[in-house]
Design a protein around this motif. Sequence first.
Motif, mmCIF file in Angstrom:
data_model
loop_
_atom_site.group_PDB
_atom_site.id
_atom_site.type_symbol
_atom_site.label_atom_id
_atom_site.label_comp_id
_atom_site.label_asym_id
_atom_site.label_seq_id
_atom_site.Cartn_x
_atom_site.Cartn_y
_atom_site.Cartn_z
ATOM 1 N N ALA A 130 109.699 -19.670 30.237
ATOM 2 C CA ALA A 130 110.257 -20.654 29.366
ATOM 3 C C ALA A 130 109.739 -20.537 27.881
ATOM 4 O O ALA A 130 108.776 -20.047 27.690
ATOM 5 C CB ALA A 130 109.674 -22.041 30.047
ATOM 6 N N PRO A 131 110.655 -21.135 27.021
ATOM 7 C CA PRO A 131 110.098 -21.226 25.646
ATOM 8 C C PRO A 131 108.858 -21.898 25.434
ATOM 9 O O PRO A 131 108.546 -22.772 26.267
ATOM 10 C CB PRO A 131 111.415 -21.964 24.884
ATOM 11 C CG PRO A 131 112.454 -21.933 25.911
ATOM 12 C CD PRO A 131 112.023 -21.864 26.969
ATOM 13 N N GLY A 132 107.952 -21.026 24.706
ATOM 14 C CA GLY A 132 106.622 -21.806 24.631
ATOM 15 C C GLY A 132 105.675 -21.350 25.570
ATOM 16 O O GLY A 132 104.447 -21.518 25.424
ATOM 17 N N ALA A 133 106.228 -20.689 26.706
ATOM 18 C CA ALA A 133 105.195 -20.376 27.816
ATOM 19 C C ALA A 133 104.458 -19.070 27.454
ATOM 20 O O ALA A 133 105.130 -18.089 26.674
ATOM 21 C CB ALA A 133 105.869 -20.407 29.005
ATOM 22 N N ARG A 134 103.272 -18.748 27.799
ATOM 23 C CA ARG A 134 102.384 -17.618 27.747
ATOM 24 C C ARG A 134 102.001 -17.084 28.946
ATOM 25 O O ARG A 134 101.367 -17.890 29.687
ATOM 26 C CB ARG A 134 101.297 -17.910 26.580
ATOM 27 C CG ARG A 134 100.406 -16.794 26.468
ATOM 28 C CD ARG A 134 99.381 -17.271 25.530
ATOM 29 N NE ARG A 134 98.172 -16.543 25.832
ATOM 30 C CZ ARG A 134 97.181 -16.020 25.081
ATOM 31 N NH1 ARG A 134 97.292 -16.480 23.875
ATOM 32 N NH2 ARG A 134 96.471 -15.160 25.299
ATOM 33 N N LEU A 135 101.915 -15.810 29.140
ATOM 34 C CA LEU A 135 101.146 -15.234 30.476
ATOM 35 C C LEU A 135 99.773 -14.987 30.033
ATOM 36 O O LEU A 135 99.418 -14.808 28.870
ATOM 37 C CB LEU A 135 101.759 -13.715 30.651
ATOM 38 C CG LEU A 135 103.445 -13.677 31.008
ATOM 39 C CD1 LEU A 135 103.910 -12.212 30.903
ATOM 40 C CD2 LEU A 135 103.631 -14.551 32.484
ATOM 41 N N PRO A 136 98.782 -15.183 31.034
ATOM 42 C CA PRO A 136 97.531 -14.959 30.773
ATOM 43 C C PRO A 136 97.162 -13.503 30.319
ATOM 44 O O PRO A 136 97.705 -12.805 30.717
ATOM 45 C CB PRO A 136 96.886 -15.300 32.175
ATOM 46 C CG PRO A 136 97.704 -15.297 33.026
ATOM 47 C CD PRO A 136 99.316 -15.525 32.407
ATOM 48 N N LEU A 137 96.097 -13.399 29.752
ATOM 49 C CA LEU A 137 95.359 -12.097 29.496
ATOM 50 C C LEU A 137 95.215 -11.252 30.579
ATOM 51 O O LEU A 137 94.612 -11.570 31.502
ATOM 52 C CB LEU A 137 94.139 -12.147 28.788
ATOM 53 C CG LEU A 137 93.500 -10.922 27.822
ATOM 54 C CD1 LEU A 137 94.503 -10.468 26.908
ATOM 55 C CD2 LEU A 137 92.336 -11.320 27.443
#
Length: 159
Positions: free
Chosen positions: A74-81
């Motif tokens: 989704a827009p604004g979502a980030r996967l973890p390191l």
Amino acid sequence: MSQLSSRCSRHVRACLIFSLLGGLIAAPVAADQATIPGVEVERLARSSQSWNGHPLPAYRPEQPEITLLRFRIAPGARLPLHQHPVINAGVLLSGELTVESKAGEILHLKAGEALIELVGELHFGYNAGTEPVDLIVFYAGNVEQPIMELADGAAGHQH
């Protein structure tokens, strides 16, 4: 060749198909360079290096296992390191994706672009765009080998 001739006389139809396929397979032309009526092939990526220029590791000798995953971000979502202990590559079907290595290297992908992902290097991806990201990723690993490992303290889960 006599065995092939013998087989051909008994199974002409099968032999013709085998010969045609054998000729295509044995031909020194890559599949993306072959001319086949009604078929268009476009090479999206081919490299012995990941997107940051680091060489890909050798394959392990154990039983191979292929995994295909589809990510929708989704827009604004980030996967973890995280890092991948296996070679993997993807194609961004739609949206825009940014991938950053822990070393600060950045890759911006747009729809239709391919990437050969980092192996054994911490990184994360995020959707800074306004539309969802749709991404297909192919992992070439081994049975019982994880395809993603989260960095210590990273939120999320393993696939």
